[in-house]
Design a protein around this motif. Structure first.
Motif, PDB file in Angstrom:
ATOM      1  N   GLN B  70       0.834  -1.214   0.000  1.00 33.68           N
ATOM      2  CA  GLN B  70       0.000   0.000   0.000  1.00 33.68           C
ATOM      3  C   GLN B  70       0.864   1.256   0.000  1.00 33.68           C
ATOM      4  O   GLN B  70       0.658   2.168  -0.802  1.00 33.68           O
ATOM      5  N   GLU B  71       1.827   1.287   0.915  1.00 31.37           N
ATOM      6  CA  GLU B  71       2.680   2.482   1.066  1.00 31.37           C
ATOM      7  C   GLU B  71       3.434   2.806  -0.214  1.00 31.37           C
ATOM      8  O   GLU B  71       3.586   3.968  -0.580  1.00 31.37           O
ATOM      9  N   GLU B  72       3.924   1.761  -0.868  1.00 32.69           N
ATOM     10  CA  GLU B  72       4.773   1.972  -2.042  1.00 32.69           C
ATOM     11  C   GLU B  72       3.981   1.962  -3.355  1.00 32.69           C
ATOM     12  O   GLU B  72       4.552   2.108  -4.431  1.00 32.69           O
ATOM     13  N   GLY B  73       2.661   1.791  -3.241  1.00 31.12           N
ATOM     14  CA  GLY B  73       1.811   1.823  -4.429  1.00 31.12           C
ATOM     15  C   GLY B  73       2.132   0.734  -5.438  1.00 31.12           C
ATOM     16  O   GLY B  73       2.031   0.952  -6.654  1.00 31.12           O
ATOM     17  N   ILE B  74       2.513  -0.437  -4.932  1.00 33.63           N
ATOM     18  CA  ILE B  74       2.823  -1.563  -5.829  1.00 33.63           C
ATOM     19  C   ILE B  74       1.515  -2.149  -6.367  1.00 33.63           C
ATOM     20  O   ILE B  74       0.582  -2.408  -5.602  1.00 33.63           O
ATOM     21  N   SER B  75       1.450  -2.311  -7.676  1.00 29.97           N
ATOM     22  CA  SER B  75       0.225  -2.812  -8.294  1.00 29.97           C
ATOM     23  C   SER B  75       0.276  -4.342  -8.412  1.00 29.97           C
ATOM     24  O   SER B  75       1.131  -4.884  -9.117  1.00 29.97           O
ATOM     25  N   CYS B  76      -0.637  -4.991  -7.701  1.00 25.31           N
ATOM     26  CA  CYS B  76      -0.638  -6.462  -7.705  1.00 25.31           C
ATOM     27  C   CYS B  76      -1.860  -6.950  -6.927  1.00 25.31           C
ATOM     28  O   CYS B  76      -2.243  -6.332  -5.930  1.00 25.31           O
ATOM     29  N   SER B  77      -2.488  -8.004  -7.389  1.00 26.07           N
ATOM     30  CA  SER B  77      -3.639  -8.561  -6.662  1.00 26.07           C
ATOM     31  C   SER B  77      -3.134  -9.575  -5.639  1.00 26.07           C
ATOM     32  O   SER B  77      -2.391 -10.486  -6.000  1.00 26.07           O
ATOM     33  N   VAL B  78      -3.554  -9.387  -4.400  1.00 24.25           N
ATOM     34  CA  VAL B  78      -3.040 -10.244  -3.326  1.00 24.25           C
ATOM     35  C   VAL B  78      -4.136 -11.178  -2.828  1.00 24.25           C
ATOM     36  O   VAL B  78      -5.182 -10.724  -2.351  1.00 24.25           O
ATOM     37  N   PHE B  79      -3.889 -12.465  -2.936  1.00 21.22           N
ATOM     38  CA  PHE B  79      -4.768 -13.476  -2.349  1.00 21.22           C
ATOM     39  C   PHE B  79      -4.068 -13.983  -1.084  1.00 21.22           C
ATOM     40  O   PHE B  79      -3.027 -14.653  -1.195  1.00 21.22           O
ATOM     41  N   VAL B  80      -4.605 -13.657   0.070  1.00 21.33           N
ATOM     42  CA  VAL B  80      -4.016 -14.133   1.314  1.00 21.33           C
ATOM     43  C   VAL B  80      -4.449 -15.578   1.539  1.00 21.33           C
ATOM     44  O   VAL B  80      -5.642 -15.890   1.433  1.00 21.33           O
ATOM     45  N   ILE B  81      -3.480 -16.437   1.817  1.00 26.61           N
ATOM     46  CA  ILE B  81      -3.784 -17.842   2.128  1.00 26.61           C
ATOM     47  C   ILE B  81      -3.191 -18.120   3.503  1.00 26.61           C
ATOM     48  O   ILE B  81      -1.973 -18.179   3.659  1.00 26.61           O
ATOM     49  N   SER B  82      -4.053 -18.247   4.498  1.00 29.42           N
ATOM     50  CA  SER B  82      -3.539 -18.306   5.866  1.00 29.42           C
ATOM     51  C   SER B  82      -4.304 -19.298   6.737  1.00 29.42           C
ATOM     52  O   SER B  82      -5.480 -19.586   6.504  1.00 29.42           O
TER      53      SER B  82
END
Lengths: 202, 121
Positions: B70-82
């Motif tokens: 978020q802070e660095e504005g990186i563009s990528c879809s994140v699927f959390v698997i936990s």
């Protein structure tokens, strides 16, 4: 080769099985306390049962310990210890929302410990197609000597055990408890066989 | 078109579990990272379409990775698997910009459903 020598893959697999069980136990705890439980990466190490009571007392000046034995199929068994610092055990009634004198601290600790232990071990067992039965949980006398005597008297009475330590941290109440699983050498051999079956699929 | 996928988990078995749960008809190029720091190094140096992210990890955990993204504005879809399935945690990761939350151990069918819902298949 000692039964305790887990290969890197075996240790990784065991850790992942523990992670999944720990996650669901923490979810139960969070629901029970209506709060959020912070999780850390669990530790797995080989310990002597004589040194364990010393380390418990070194890590925490004084502790309350609830112990519960477990037994599954295929020779899988061990002891689950729920370790509370006295500052936490003394305020557990407030955290659980009990009125003074409604339930003794001992009963509250045993209730909470039983929820964590059985949830964790049921999920762990399910992942390895096993099923656990449990002894009644009991609160141990505090003090280094009493702990040492108890650990020596455990039904499996082993000198060495695999120690799995999981810390549940309830930040809203500054409340911590450690779940310590002690798995004797004879059971490790069986757990390794189960892990190897799982690893064959990968 | 091939999607670039990064799988971040401290467990080798969990990383393999995600790889073998990926739909066979989804053309992907897969990279892996053992912790959040390794994942961020990759995310900063190349375009990643989908990150599958564990939460409880040494070095830098999954929440830390989401914050940095978020802070660095990186563009990528994140699927959390936990394995940390507390409802509060699921809310937290979505607030931090995750696309979806999946519980461990991840199943191929669930993963495919989520990828379809979010337009990757």
């Amino acid at each position: 080769m000692s039964a305790f020598n887990l290969s890197e893959d075996q240790q990784d697999c065991l850790q992942e099985l523990i992670n999944v069980a720990m996650g669901q136990a923490s979810d139960q705890l969070a629901r029970y306390l209506d709060t959020f439980v912070h999780l850390r990466v669990p530790s797995i190490e080989q310990v002597s049962t004589t040194s364990l009571s010393n380390s418990l007392n070194q890590e925490q000046e004084s502790v309350a310990v609830v112990s519960q034995g477990f037994l599954g199929y295929e020779g899988i068994r061990g002891e689950a210890l729920l370790v509370y610092q006295h500052k936490d055990s003394d305020c557990i009634g407030n955290i659980l929302g009990y009125e003074p004198d409604e339930l003794s601290i001992e009963e509250q600790l045993i209730d909470l410990s039983s929820i964590l232990t059985t949830t964790f071990l049921n999920v762990f067992a399910k992942q390895i197609d096993n099923q656990m039965s449990y002894n009644a949980p009991r609160l141990l006398s505090s003090g280094q000597d009493a702990l040492a005597v108890y650990l020596q008297q455990l039904s499996f009475n082993c000198d060495m055990a695999l120690k799995v330590k999981i810390t549940y941290q309830v930040t809203d109440f500054s409340f911590n408890c450690d779940m310590i699983l002690l798995i004797p050498e004879s059971a490790i051999i069986h757990i390794k066989a189960v892990i190897d079956r799982i690893l064959e699929d990968y | 078109m091939t999607s670039s996928v990064l799988i971040c988990d401290d467990s080798n078995m969990a990383r393999k579990q995600v790889v073998r749960s990926l739909p066979s008809h989804w053309p992907v190029e897969v990279q892996t990272a053992k912790n959040g720091l390794e994942a961020l190094d990759i995310l900063r140096s190349q375009a990643i379409d989908v990150l599958f992210l564990d939460l409880t990890m040494p070095e830098l955990d999954g929440l830390g990775v989401l914050q940095k993204i978020q802070e660095e504005g990186i563009s990528c879809s994140v699927f959390v698997i936990s394995a940390d399935v507390q409802p509060a945690m699921q809310v937290k990761v979505l607030e931090l910009g995750a696309t979806a939350f999946l519980r461990k151990p991840v199943e191929a069918e669930t993963l495919m459903d989520e990828l379809q819902v979010h337009g990757f298949l």
